[in-house]
Design a protein around this motif. Structure first.
Motif, PDB file in Angstrom:
ATOM      1  N   ALA A 192      -8.120   4.368   7.205  1.00 18.94           N
ATOM      2  CA  ALA A 192      -9.430   4.795   7.470  1.00 18.94           C
ATOM      3  C   ALA A 192      -9.298   4.132   9.298  1.00 18.94           C
ATOM      4  O   ALA A 192      -9.352   4.593  10.188  1.00 18.94           O
ATOM      5  N   ALA A 193      -9.186   2.417   8.914  1.00 22.41           N
ATOM      6  CA  ALA A 193      -8.479   2.287  10.290  1.00 22.41           C
ATOM      7  C   ALA A 193      -7.919   3.070  11.631  1.00 22.41           C
ATOM      8  O   ALA A 193      -7.754   3.059  12.641  1.00 22.41           O
ATOM      9  N   GLY A 194      -6.892   3.429  10.801  1.00 21.75           N
ATOM     10  CA  GLY A 194      -5.384   4.153  12.082  1.00 21.75           C
ATOM     11  C   GLY A 194      -4.818   3.259  12.950  1.00 21.75           C
ATOM     12  O   GLY A 194      -4.216   3.704  13.423  1.00 21.75           O
ATOM     13  N   ASP A 195      -5.001   2.109  12.883  1.00 16.71           N
ATOM     14  CA  ASP A 195      -4.698   1.383  13.625  1.00 16.71           C
ATOM     15  C   ASP A 195      -2.828   0.587  13.824  1.00 16.71           C
ATOM     16  O   ASP A 195      -2.144  -0.299  14.123  1.00 16.71           O
ATOM     17  N   VAL A 196      -2.711   0.667  12.405  1.00 19.02           N
ATOM     18  CA  VAL A 196      -1.335   0.149  11.617  1.00 19.02           C
ATOM     19  C   VAL A 196      -0.831   0.805  10.689  1.00 19.02           C
ATOM     20  O   VAL A 196      -0.574   2.334  10.762  1.00 19.02           O
ATOM     21  N   ASP A 197       1.153   0.805  11.787  1.00 18.66           N
ATOM     22  CA  ASP A 197       1.794   2.628  11.584  1.00 18.66           C
ATOM     23  C   ASP A 197       2.185   2.033   9.856  1.00 18.66           C
ATOM     24  O   ASP A 197       2.931   2.435   9.483  1.00 18.66           O
ATOM     25  N   THR A 198       2.910   0.508   9.249  1.00 18.33           N
ATOM     26  CA  THR A 198       3.139   0.296   8.002  1.00 18.33           C
ATOM     27  C   THR A 198       2.332  -0.865   7.461  1.00 18.33           C
ATOM     28  O   THR A 198       1.695  -1.904   8.353  1.00 18.33           O
ATOM     29  N   ILE A 199       1.647  -0.638   6.465  1.00 18.97           N
ATOM     30  CA  ILE A 199       1.407  -1.900   5.441  1.00 18.97           C
ATOM     31  C   ILE A 199       1.773  -1.984   4.173  1.00 18.97           C
ATOM     32  O   ILE A 199       2.372  -1.309   3.725  1.00 18.97           O
ATOM     33  N   ILE A 200       2.282  -3.237   4.644  1.00 13.99           N
ATOM     34  CA  ILE A 200       3.535  -3.872   3.984  1.00 13.99           C
ATOM     35  C   ILE A 200       2.435  -4.636   2.293  1.00 13.99           C
ATOM     36  O   ILE A 200       1.494  -5.529   2.338  1.00 13.99           O
ATOM     37  N   LEU A 201       3.275  -4.785   1.436  1.00 13.58           N
ATOM     38  CA  LEU A 201       2.303  -5.226   0.595  1.00 13.58           C
ATOM     39  C   LEU A 201       3.010  -6.577   0.413  1.00 13.58           C
ATOM     40  O   LEU A 201       5.038  -7.442  -0.045  1.00 13.58           O
ATOM     41  N   SER A 202       2.524  -7.750   0.076  1.00  9.77           N
ATOM     42  CA  SER A 202       3.419  -9.151   1.161  1.00  9.77           C
ATOM     43  C   SER A 202       3.374 -10.285  -0.550  1.00  9.77           C
ATOM     44  O   SER A 202       4.128 -10.789  -0.450  1.00  9.77           O
ATOM     45  N   ASN A 203       2.643 -10.048  -1.453  1.00  8.70           N
ATOM     46  CA  ASN A 203       3.635 -10.442  -2.935  1.00  8.70           C
ATOM     47  C   ASN A 203       4.133  -9.999  -4.200  1.00  8.70           C
ATOM     48  O   ASN A 203       4.384  -8.440  -4.012  1.00  8.70           O
ATOM     49  N   GLN A 204       4.706 -10.569  -4.361  1.00 11.03           N
ATOM     50  CA  GLN A 204       5.342  -9.733  -5.406  1.00 11.03           C
ATOM     51  C   GLN A 204       5.477  -9.711  -6.767  1.00 11.03           C
ATOM     52  O   GLN A 204       4.435 -10.481  -7.639  1.00 11.03           O
ATOM     53  N   PHE A 205       6.204  -8.614  -7.348  1.00  9.47           N
ATOM     54  CA  PHE A 205       5.489  -7.764  -8.983  1.00  9.47           C
ATOM     55  C   PHE A 205       4.983  -7.928  -9.098  1.00  9.47           C
ATOM     56  O   PHE A 205       4.066  -8.269 -10.268  1.00  9.47           O
ATOM     57  N   ILE A 206       4.013  -6.928  -7.980  1.00  2.00           N
ATOM     58  CA  ILE A 206       2.532  -5.957  -8.812  1.00  2.00           C
ATOM     59  C   ILE A 206       3.156  -5.249  -9.969  1.00  2.00           C
ATOM     60  O   ILE A 206       4.082  -5.016 -10.435  1.00  2.00           O
ATOM     61  N   SER A 207       1.876  -5.238 -10.603  1.00  2.00           N
ATOM     62  CA  SER A 207       1.948  -4.258 -11.855  1.00  2.00           C
ATOM     63  C   SER A 207       2.606  -2.922 -12.136  1.00  2.00           C
ATOM     64  O   SER A 207       2.513  -2.501 -11.267  1.00  2.00           O
ATOM     65  N   LYS A 208       2.817  -2.467 -12.371  1.00  2.00           N
ATOM     66  CA  LYS A 208       3.452  -0.436 -12.752  1.00  2.00           C
ATOM     67  C   LYS A 208       1.440  -0.084 -12.159  1.00  2.00           C
ATOM     68  O   LYS A 208       1.773   0.904 -11.839  1.00  2.00           O
ATOM     69  N   GLU A 209       0.497  -0.748 -12.994  1.00  2.00           N
ATOM     70  CA  GLU A 209      -0.719   0.372 -13.087  1.00  2.00           C
ATOM     71  C   GLU A 209      -1.421   0.273 -11.764  1.00  2.00           C
ATOM     72  O   GLU A 209      -1.961   0.335 -10.869  1.00  2.00           O
ATOM     73  N   GLU A 210      -0.997  -1.482 -10.868  1.00  2.00           N
ATOM     74  CA  GLU A 210      -1.625  -1.576  -9.671  1.00  2.00           C
ATOM     75  C   GLU A 210      -0.993  -0.969  -8.860  1.00  2.00           C
ATOM     76  O   GLU A 210      -1.381   0.212  -7.955  1.00  2.00           O
ATOM     77  N   LEU A 211       0.557  -0.418  -9.257  1.00  2.00           N
ATOM     78  CA  LEU A 211       1.387   0.084  -8.109  1.00  2.00           C
ATOM     79  C   LEU A 211       0.805   1.301  -7.919  1.00  2.00           C
ATOM     80  O   LEU A 211       0.682   1.573  -6.802  1.00  2.00           O
ATOM     81  N   GLN A 212       0.278   1.807  -9.187  1.00  2.00           N
ATOM     82  CA  GLN A 212      -0.265   3.578  -9.062  1.00  2.00           C
ATOM     83  C   GLN A 212      -1.028   3.592  -8.834  1.00  2.00           C
ATOM     84  O   GLN A 212      -1.325   4.356  -7.956  1.00  2.00           O
ATOM     85  N   ILE A 213      -2.288   2.281  -8.418  1.00  2.00           N
ATOM     86  CA  ILE A 213      -3.570   2.753  -7.813  1.00  2.00           C
ATOM     87  C   ILE A 213      -3.262   3.018  -6.407  1.00  2.00           C
ATOM     88  O   ILE A 213      -3.737   3.845  -6.017  1.00  2.00           O
ATOM     89  N   MET A 214      -1.860   2.133  -6.013  1.00  2.00           N
ATOM     90  CA  MET A 214      -1.769   1.576  -4.811  1.00  2.00           C
ATOM     91  C   MET A 214      -0.885   3.156  -4.168  1.00  2.00           C
ATOM     92  O   MET A 214      -1.665   3.602  -3.130  1.00  2.00           O
ATOM     93  N   ILE A 215       0.104   4.101  -5.005  1.00  2.00           N
ATOM     94  CA  ILE A 215       0.256   5.126  -4.665  1.00  2.00           C
ATOM     95  C   ILE A 215      -0.384   6.290  -4.851  1.00  2.00           C
ATOM     96  O   ILE A 215      -0.950   6.943  -3.650  1.00  2.00           O
ATOM     97  N   GLU A 216      -1.688   6.153  -5.546  1.00  2.29           N
ATOM     98  CA  GLU A 216      -2.792   7.147  -5.686  1.00  2.29           C
ATOM     99  C   GLU A 216      -3.953   7.172  -4.675  1.00  2.29           C
ATOM    100  O   GLU A 216      -3.965   8.102  -3.371  1.00  2.29           O
ATOM    101  N   VAL A 217      -3.960   5.901  -4.069  1.00  6.25           N
ATOM    102  CA  VAL A 217      -4.914   5.852  -2.764  1.00  6.25           C
ATOM    103  C   VAL A 217      -4.354   6.253  -1.348  1.00  6.25           C
ATOM    104  O   VAL A 217      -4.619   6.674  -0.960  1.00  6.25           O
ATOM    105  N   PHE A 218      -2.979   5.322  -1.275  1.00  4.93           N
ATOM    106  CA  PHE A 218      -2.292   6.456  -0.007  1.00  4.93           C
ATOM    107  C   PHE A 218      -1.831   7.641  -0.127  1.00  4.93           C
ATOM    108  O   PHE A 218      -2.130   8.101   0.991  1.00  4.93           O
ATOM    109  N   GLU A 219      -1.288   8.140  -1.324  1.00  9.10           N
ATOM    110  CA  GLU A 219      -1.769   9.735  -1.154  1.00  9.10           C
ATOM    111  C   GLU A 219      -3.279  10.734  -0.914  1.00  9.10           C
ATOM    112  O   GLU A 219      -3.468  11.574   0.013  1.00  9.10           O
TER     113      GLU A 219
END
Length: 371
Positions: free
Chosen positions: A215-242
């Motif tokens: 929403a802020a729109g002032d960052v060009d790349t948003i990076i997940l900082s920690n490792q081994f996100i669960s498949k469920e939370e990754l799917q949420i991430m993808i859906e929110v991004f889309e």
């Protein structure tokens, strides 16, 4: 177009497990991998070789790989004389300097190796990038990325974060920042307090961290900082991004039994009218679609607060069916119903809505219709 990235911390994990993890990230959304070298011992040749193999795997999978390096580590690796050339030979596509050299030294590095980009730490200062541009360095050779902050209460304030974003983007640099996932427990250091850029995001759900930055729109790349996100939370991430990359999604709730017509208007794709008011964000289209329907008056206290969702009822004539979001506390009359309220974090996103922006209202998860 905003892109996503993710981080890897290869120590203690074999190539197969990391390859399987990498394959979960869709290439059409995720463009880069962040790889921290700061925690490495430069004399550990076996681990460095493992890192180089992981870099090759990431490149084979189609990702750019930016390595986070410090002057001390570069000295230990023997890369100081030709930092970018050595990094390219290692397989990296870019180098992030956690602690910067002088502007003149960085210009020398960029002149030595013209196929690499150099990423600056944008959380602390803007003088370096100003000096680099004054020396004739093209902004296309530079990118900028914030820090993440493992220690609680050390992350950036919103005011500083957005100020630095504006400074760097005005100078023509692409920007990046970090979000962290609750299900991902590993980072560069042995802390489990989240790895956000913004301190306010430390305890916030990943979905809301993403919604805020998009929403802020002032960052060009948003990076997940920690490792081994669960498949469920990754799917949420993808859906929110889309959902949020093209429009702002605002979460709402209501303690009312809503009519099917009110539900339909809430679910309608909304558009912020271009004529700005200090009091309301108006979405006119629903009144053109549903204005001729029956919009009964709700008997309720007509005092709205910022973030309340308002609907003009049948007593408002030509405005019946128009939905508005309250930008401040308002005294209403019987012609306007209060049918719901934005969640606290979505209220903050109102500051990012601009005239002509598209937005959607999404019912807060776990909130069912009262009976």
């Amino acid at each position: 177009m905003v892109q996503l990235g993710f981080s890897l911390y290869p120590e203690g994990h074999d190539q197969e497990s990391l390859w399987n993890y990498i394959q979960q990230f869709p290439r059409e959304m995720f463009s880069r991998v962040f790889l921290s070298f700061l925690q490495l011992n430069p004399s550990d040749q076996a681990l460095l070789h493992h890192y180089q193999q992981i870099v090759a795997i990431c490149r084979e999978a189609g990702f750019e790989v930016v390595g986070d390096l410090s002057p001390q580590l570069l000295t230990g690796l023997g890369w100081e004389a030709d930092i970018l050339g050595q990094a390219r030979a290692f397989g990296l596509t870019g180098v992030r300097l956690d602690e910067a050299y002088s502007a003149s030294r960085i210009k020398e590095l960029l002149d030595q190796e013209r196929e690499m980009t150099l990423e600056l730490n944008m959380s602390v200062d803007s003088k370096l990038v100003t000096d680099l541009l004054a020396l004739g360095v093209s902004p296309e050779r530079l990118t900028a990325c914030h820090n993440f902050y493992p220690k609680a209460y050390t992350g950036l304030s919103k005011s500083h974060f957005h100020f630095m974003n504006q400074v760097y983007r005005t100078m023509g640099l692409a920007t990046a920042a970090f979000v962290s996932a609750a299900s991902a427990q590993q980072g560069a250091w042995a802390y489990d307090e989240g790895l956000p850029t913004l301190e306010e995001h430390r305890q916030l759900a990943l979905a809301d961290q993403l919604r805020y930055l998009l929403a802020a729109g002032d960052v060009d790349t948003i990076i997940l900082s920690n490792q081994f996100i669960s498949k469920e939370e990754l799917q949420i991430m993808i859906e929110v991004f889309e959902t949020n990359k093209e429009e702002i999604e605002l979460e709402w709730e209501s303690d009312l039994v809503l009519t099917p017509l009110e539900e339909a208007i809430l679910a309608y794709p909304h558009h912020y009218r271009p004529d700005i008011s200090d009091y309301l964000i108006r979405s006119t289209m629903p009144r053109l679609v549903y204005g001729q329907k029956d919009h009964p008056v709700r008997i309720q206290e007509k005092k709205a607060k910022r973030g309340d969702i308002l609907l003009a009822n049948q007593n408002y004539g030509r405005y019946a069916g128009e939905l508005s979001l309250a930008l401040c506390d308002l005294e209403l009359d019987e012609r306007t119903n209060i049918i719901g309220r934005l969640s606290p974090y979505s209220i903050e996103l109102l500051d990012f809505l601009k005239p002509n922006d598209a937005f959607r209202l999404r019912r807060k998860e776990g909130i069912s219709e009262p009976t």
